[in-house]
Design an enzyme around this catalytic site. Structure first.
Site, PDB file in Angstrom:
ATOM      1  N   LYS A  17      -0.126   5.831   8.499  1.00  0.00           N
ATOM      2  CA  LYS A  17       0.466   5.922   7.153  1.00  0.00           C
ATOM      3  C   LYS A  17      -0.599   5.789   6.071  1.00  0.00           C
ATOM      4  O   LYS A  17      -0.652   6.587   5.122  1.00  0.00           O
ATOM      5  CB  LYS A  17       1.535   4.836   6.996  1.00  0.00           C
ATOM      6  CG  LYS A  17       2.246   4.826   5.658  1.00  0.00           C
ATOM      7  CD  LYS A  17       1.601   3.935   4.592  1.00  0.00           C
ATOM      8  CE  LYS A  17       1.657   2.481   4.974  1.00  0.00           C
ATOM      9  NZ  LYS A  17       1.145   1.625   3.836  1.00  0.00           N
ATOM     10  N   LYS A  39      -7.378   1.276  -3.399  1.00  0.00           N
ATOM     11  CA  LYS A  39      -6.849   0.850  -2.102  1.00  0.00           C
ATOM     12  C   LYS A  39      -6.755   2.019  -1.128  1.00  0.00           C
ATOM     13  O   LYS A  39      -7.090   1.888   0.052  1.00  0.00           O
ATOM     14  CB  LYS A  39      -5.479   0.207  -2.309  1.00  0.00           C
ATOM     15  CG  LYS A  39      -4.736  -0.169  -1.037  1.00  0.00           C
ATOM     16  CD  LYS A  39      -5.424  -1.273  -0.260  1.00  0.00           C
ATOM     17  CE  LYS A  39      -4.517  -1.783   0.857  1.00  0.00           C
ATOM     18  NZ  LYS A  39      -5.155  -2.784   1.713  1.00  0.00           N
ATOM     19  N   THR A  44       0.863  -1.181   0.000  1.00  0.00           N
ATOM     20  CA  THR A  44       0.000   0.000   0.000  1.00  0.00           C
ATOM     21  C   THR A  44       0.897   1.228   0.000  1.00  0.00           C
ATOM     22  O   THR A  44       1.553   1.537   0.992  1.00  0.00           O
ATOM     23  CB  THR A  44      -0.909   0.010   1.236  1.00  0.00           C
ATOM     24  OG1 THR A  44      -1.702  -1.179   1.233  1.00  0.00           O
ATOM     25  CG2 THR A  44      -1.830   1.227   1.218  1.00  0.00           C
TER      26      THR A  44
END
Length: 294
Positions: A242, A172, A97
């Site tokens: 994050k 995502k 990711t």
């Protein structure tokens, strides 16, 4: 059988690489911490001393790491994948990711090297990775996806194609930002229920099965009530922050200014500021308890 490089042997990478080994492929692994790769070596993998060595002569290269910094090191470091002499048409499959900006930069660098790049972030917990039950969010040329499909079907039970390179990452980032919002909202709701004197076990169950329920709420609300934020951590506050940050930056890139997302980022940043970086993402409830109290 194919020769495969798998770089990044964390909770997710271990399961994914293990599936490829069990399928009979020749898997060469690299991880910054060698010890984490040893269980895979015992299962038949070859341990490489660098990403470049792992990728040498590979038919497909998988990367599964935590963030842009780690991905850049794997691909473009002094001994990174792109420093190796690779065959044109080698599959470059990035499953991490990452920020949308870095995916665009990386895909161009891979193309310049003659690689067939596939944008392939995943969703699912480590047990899904270990059993080949992940869902993949794909972005890339259809021909690249077709070539990669035999490998993708080993590590996943569902592959969703969103369009050109970068679109898999776009989805995502959207879904992970939504997940962050749901976790923070559940934490805030539980703090309010606690102040109201409600039975928190019942509240957590009702939240998970009611109209506000989602997989994130169903899984995380009971964990927040139990308060075991250090046991069997599957996803830490550091990584949740994050993902939230990358999702917001992508929204800003599109000219948007998500207010709910920004408030969620503040909530997880508060948990980080309180020293909860390695605790489970559910620890955000304690950061909110401190800040919501009057």
């Amino acid at each position: 059988m194919a020769r495969i490089a798998f770089l990044g042997i964390g909770l997710m990478g271990t399961g994914m690489a293990g599936q490829l080994i069990d399928a009979g492929h020749e898997v060469h692994v690299f991880n910054r911490t060698r010890e984490r790769a040893m269980p895979l070596v015992e299962r038949g993998a070859t341990l490489a001393i660098s990403p470049a060595m792992a990728a040498q002569n590979a038919d497909a290269i998988f990367v599964m790491v935590g963030d842009d910094v780690a991905s850049k090191a794997m691909w473009m470091g002094p001994e990174g994948v792109l420093s190796a002499d690779l065959r044109p048409g080698t599959l470059a499959i990035e499953c991490s990711t990452l920020s949308h900006d870095w995916v665009e930069e990386l895909s161009l660098a891979a193309k310049m090297k003659g690689l067939d790049y596939l944008d392939c972030p995943v969703t699912g917990l480590p047990d899904a990775a270990a059993s080949g039950q992940l869902t993949l969010f794909l972005g890339g040329d259809q021909s690249t996806i077709d070539k990669a499909r035999p490998f993708l079907e080993i590590i996943s039970s569902n592959q969703l194609y969103f369009g050109p390179i970068g679109s898999g990452t776009a989805y995502k980032l959207i879904v992970n930002l939504m997940g962050s919002i749901q976790i923070a909202a559940a934490a805030e709701g539980l703090v309010t229920a606690e102040r109201a004197g409600l039975d928190l076990d019942l509240v957590a169950k009702a939240l998970g099965t009611g109209g506000c329920g989602s997989p994130q709420v169903t899984r995380n609300a009971p964990l927040m009530v139990q308060g075991e934020h250090e046991k069997d951590v599957l996803f830490s506050t550091k990584w949740r922050l994050k993902d939230t940050d990358y999702g917001l930056k992508y929204a800003h890139k599109l000219g948007l200014s998500p207010q709910i997302g920004s408030a969620t980022l503040d909530a997880f940043q508060a948990a980080m500021d309180d020293g909860y970086s390695t605790s489970a993402e559910t620890k955000v409830i304690d950061a909110l308890r401190k800040r919501l109290a009057k």
